[in-house]
Design a protein around this motif. Structure first.
Motif, short mmCIF file in Angstrom:
data_model
loop_
_atom_site.label_atom_id
_atom_site.label_comp_id
_atom_site.label_asym_id
_atom_site.label_seq_id
_atom_site.Cartn_x
_atom_site.Cartn_y
_atom_site.Cartn_z
N LEU A 22 0.82 -1.22 0.00
CA LEU A 22 0.00 0.00 0.00
C LEU A 22 0.85 1.27 0.00
O LEU A 22 0.32 2.38 -0.07
N SER A 56 -7.11 -0.48 3.79
CA SER A 56 -6.66 -0.56 2.39
C SER A 56 -7.48 0.37 1.50
O SER A 56 -6.94 1.10 0.67
N VAL A 340 -8.48 -8.63 -0.62
CA VAL A 340 -7.45 -7.60 -0.44
C VAL A 340 -6.13 -8.09 -1.01
O VAL A 340 -5.42 -7.34 -1.71
N LEU A 344 -4.00 -6.22 -3.97
CA LEU A 344 -2.66 -5.69 -3.72
C LEU A 344 -1.55 -6.54 -4.35
O LEU A 344 -0.38 -6.18 -4.29
#
Length: 354
Positions: A22, A56, A340, A344
């Protein structure tokens, strides 16, 4: 479906890797990963990895600064005010707590407030940090969404505004009080919804004053304060100490980070640290606390009560059990975490393909 168990090391590594993806620098990502995993280790499952999808979203939407300049903007011998530059709250409060410990060592007591911070996980994470230095920790915060009206009202102007206090002991488990000023923290509501469970009566009511039991309908009502009007007053005072005093958001200025991924929340927190050495011998103080703990635990019990618990003992028991047996992750949460991971492009927490 039964929960899946993962080790503390697995969970820490997974969160750290996600935070790196991130955009957080490696050291900051490791700090956030460690603190979030520690939340789950102690059973604060409403404030640990369950928050990763939300964190996120906010980071990817630009709602959080991944490379903040966290700095002291006001300072005296026993106090400081930290500007978090909209960084992750875990980073802001780690720095604030370390500074408060340093100042308390010199002054006997220290208070460090923060502004432009973000959600930082369970309050006890930071109240507990001074324990390693034989000091007492007290933590206060403004919640990241308003779920509580003033007593007798309907406008959501206050939050769960948590308090945590950690007191060192000699041989017993430390006393650690971690509580919202509402009957239940909103993170517990989220955890119930995640697990498909109903809430106990008394956590929430709807706008007609009727019990609200389905956590998926939580937006139709509001949380109940502890002790009626006393909890409302406590929420207000904590909010002023952690928010208004620091120039942080309070009242209508609080951003609901459950629905707004873009706006700066300007979250306010405060940590106070007391060094018992300023009052006398630390060993004697801790021995007196031990004696008090044993008196309370050994006191006469009501019929059907097997044990009298001290604040923090059950979290300490979970910490030991989860360290041995693994941290439980609900299947529904694992599904969200896998999403997630795919977004990512990082390895999943668990490989379920086998």
């Amino acid at each position: 479906m039964t929960d899946i168990r993962v080790s503390l090391a697995q969970l820490t590594r997974y969160i750290t890797t996600a935070m790196q993806a991130l955009g957080l620098p490696d050291t900051d990502a490791a700090t956030v990963g460690r603190l979030m995993a520690q939340a789950d280790l102690q059973g604060s499952d409403g404030h640990g990895v369950i928050r990763l999808p939300q964190y996120s979203r906010r980071i990817l939407a630009g709602g959080v600064n991944v490379k903040p300049n966290i700095r002291v903007v006001q300072e005296r011998a026993a106090m400081a005010l930290i500007d978090g530059d909209n960084g992750m709250g875990h980073l802001v409060m780690q720095q604030a707590t370390e500074l408060a410990i340093q100042k308390a060592r010199t002054c006997g007591i220290a208070w460090v407030g923060s502004r432009f911070s973000n959600h930082a996980g369970p309050a006890s994470l930071y109240a507990r940090m001074p324990l390693a230095h034989d000091m007492l920790g007290l933590y206060f915060a403004v919640g990241n969404a308003n779920h509580l009206p003033p007593w007798g009202g309907l406008d959501m102007l206050l939050s769960t505004n948590p308090i945590a206090v950690a007191i060192p002991t000699a041989e017993e488990a430390p006393i650690v009080l971690d509580m919202a000023t509402t009957v239940a923290a909103y993170g517990k509501v989220k955890a119930k919804a995640q697990r498909g469970e109903m809430m106990p009566e008394g956590w929430m009511i709807d706008r007609q004053g009727q019990p609200l039991l389905d956590p998926k309908r939580s937006e139709e009502g509001f949380l109940m304060p502890i002790g009626g009007y006393k909890g409302y007053g406590l929420s207000l005072v904590v909010g002023i100490l952690a928010g208004t005093l620091n120039g942080a958001a309070m009242g209508r200025a609080v951003i609901d980070f459950n629905h707004d991924d873009h706006s700066v929340t300007n979250t306010g927190q405060a940590i106070a640290v007391i060094d018992p050495a300023a009052f006398g011998d630390v060993g004697e103080f801790k021995a007196r606390v031990d004696q008090l703990v044993r008196e309370l635990r050994g006191s006469e019990r009501m019929p059907g009560v097997e044990r009298i618990w001290l604040p923090g003992e059950q979290s300490e028991a979970k910490r030991s059990a989860y360290a041995r047996e693994g941290i439980p992750i609900a299947p529904a949460l694992l599904t969200q975490l896998n999403t997630v991971s795919a977004q990512l492009n990082v390895p999943a927490l668990l490989d379920t393909s086998a």
